[in-house]
Design a protein around this motif. Structure first.
Motif, PDB file in Angstrom:
ATOM      1  N   ARG A 175     -10.453  11.856  -0.100  1.00  0.00           N
ATOM      2  CA  ARG A 175      -9.518  11.270  -1.067  1.00  0.00           C
ATOM      3  C   ARG A 175     -10.295  10.532  -2.146  1.00  0.00           C
ATOM      4  NH1 ARG A 175      -4.411   8.307  -0.827  1.00  0.00           N
ATOM      5  NH2 ARG A 175      -3.925   7.961  -3.030  1.00  0.00           N
ATOM      6  N   GLU A 176      -9.869  10.732  -3.379  1.00  0.00           N
ATOM      7  CA  GLU A 176     -10.405   9.989  -4.510  1.00  0.00           C
ATOM      8  C   GLU A 176      -9.406   8.883  -4.811  1.00  0.00           C
ATOM      9  OE1 GLU A 176     -10.784  13.103  -7.447  1.00  0.00           O
ATOM     10  OE2 GLU A 176     -12.777  13.618  -6.726  1.00  0.00           O
ATOM     11  N   GLY A 177      -9.861   7.666  -4.824  1.00  0.00           N
ATOM     12  CA  GLY A 177      -8.952   6.555  -5.069  1.00  0.00           C
ATOM     13  C   GLY A 177      -8.323   6.085  -3.777  1.00  0.00           C
ATOM     14  N   SER A 178      -7.297   5.243  -3.922  1.00  0.00           N
ATOM     15  CA  SER A 178      -6.635   4.676  -2.744  1.00  0.00           C
ATOM     16  C   SER A 178      -5.156   4.508  -3.058  1.00  0.00           C
ATOM     17  CB  SER A 178      -7.273   3.332  -2.384  1.00  0.00           C
ATOM     18  OG  SER A 178      -7.143   2.436  -3.470  1.00  0.00           O
ATOM     19  N   GLY A 179      -4.468   3.872  -2.152  1.00  0.00           N
ATOM     20  CA  GLY A 179      -3.043   3.662  -2.330  1.00  0.00           C
ATOM     21  C   GLY A 179      -2.254   4.727  -1.594  1.00  0.00           C
ATOM     22  N   PRO A 180      -0.946   4.704  -1.767  1.00  0.00           N
ATOM     23  CA  PRO A 180      -0.110   5.658  -1.047  1.00  0.00           C
ATOM     24  C   PRO A 180      -0.347   7.091  -1.537  1.00  0.00           C
ATOM     25  CG  PRO A 180       1.212   4.362  -2.577  1.00  0.00           C
ATOM     26  CD  PRO A 180      -0.173   3.791  -2.599  1.00  0.00           C
ATOM     27  N   VAL A 222       2.502  11.727  -5.849  1.00  0.00           N
ATOM     28  CA  VAL A 222       2.159  12.617  -6.951  1.00  0.00           C
ATOM     29  C   VAL A 222       1.084  11.951  -7.800  1.00  0.00           C
ATOM     30  CG1 VAL A 222       3.037  13.704  -9.056  1.00  0.00           C
ATOM     31  CG2 VAL A 222       4.382  13.797  -6.948  1.00  0.00           C
ATOM     32  N   GLY A 223       0.031  12.719  -8.099  1.00  0.00           N
ATOM     33  CA  GLY A 223      -1.103  12.199  -8.860  1.00  0.00           C
ATOM     34  C   GLY A 223      -2.313  11.889  -8.002  1.00  0.00           C
ATOM     35  N   ALA A 224      -2.126  11.751  -6.678  1.00  0.00           N
ATOM     36  CA  ALA A 224      -3.270  11.518  -5.782  1.00  0.00           C
ATOM     37  C   ALA A 224      -4.189  12.736  -5.831  1.00  0.00           C
ATOM     38  CB  ALA A 224      -2.787  11.275  -4.352  1.00  0.00           C
ATOM     39  N   SER A 225      -5.497  12.494  -5.625  1.00  0.00           N
ATOM     40  CA  SER A 225      -6.442  13.608  -5.703  1.00  0.00           C
ATOM     41  C   SER A 225      -7.496  13.530  -4.602  1.00  0.00           C
ATOM     42  CB  SER A 225      -7.103  13.666  -7.079  1.00  0.00           C
ATOM     43  OG  SER A 225      -7.853  12.495  -7.332  1.00  0.00           O
ATOM     44  N   TRP A 226      -8.098  14.691  -4.310  1.00  0.00           N
ATOM     45  CA  TRP A 226      -9.093  14.848  -3.259  1.00  0.00           C
ATOM     46  C   TRP A 226     -10.211  15.740  -3.761  1.00  0.00           C
ATOM     47  CZ3 TRP A 226      -3.930  14.696  -2.744  1.00  0.00           C
ATOM     48  CH2 TRP A 226      -3.383  13.822  -1.792  1.00  0.00           C
TER      49      TRP A 226
END
Length: 145
Positions: A39-44, A47-51
């Protein structure tokens, strides 16, 4: 474009399957081609989350950045991109009498010079589709405890 799709039943309800598959870091557990998925970044997971995904298929390693582009109660769309390909993974999960029916579709579009690999890719990805269906079914069914 190369498209592979499989539909199968699992013993787990959609409310367990969808969040599990939406977190694409789990691809290491269910996708036989995935070597790592971070996972790139954090949080829930939204939509918009990236890996960052590293895969090895037919002896060839590739890296793509996947983005969660759609997330609903019954549908997940993840799109992986790099300079040579775009991979769109659409997962539809519907209630079934004993759990869920899952339809997993992967559309792979090669770019530029990589397009010459498309006919060979279809053969390789059909086998990978079979392997993915088997491993994904086993992994999801194991979530029942």
């Amino acid at each position: 474009m190369t498209t592979v799709s499989r539909t199968f039943d699992v013993r787990v309800p959609p409310q367990v399957v969808v969040p599990y598959l939406a977190d694409f870091s789990h691809a290491e557990e269910w996708d036989p081609g995935t070597v790592s998925c971070v996972r790139e970044g954090s949080g829930p997971v939204a939509v918009g989350a990236s890996w960052h995904n590293t895969s090895k298929i037919a002896g060839i390693s590739t890296e793509l950045t996947y983005t969660l582009e759609e997330l609903g109660d019954e549908r997940i769309v993840l799109v992986g991109r790099n300079d040579t390909a775009t991979s769109t993974e659409t997962i539809e999960v519907t209630p079934a009498p004993d759990g869920s029916t899952v339809t997993y579709t992967n559309e792979l579009e090669f770019k530029g010079a990589a397009r010459i690999a498309a006919p060979l890719g279809k053969v390789v990805f059909e086998k990978l589709g079979n392997d993915t269906e088997k491993q994904l079914t086993e992994t999801l069914n194991a979530l029942t405890g």
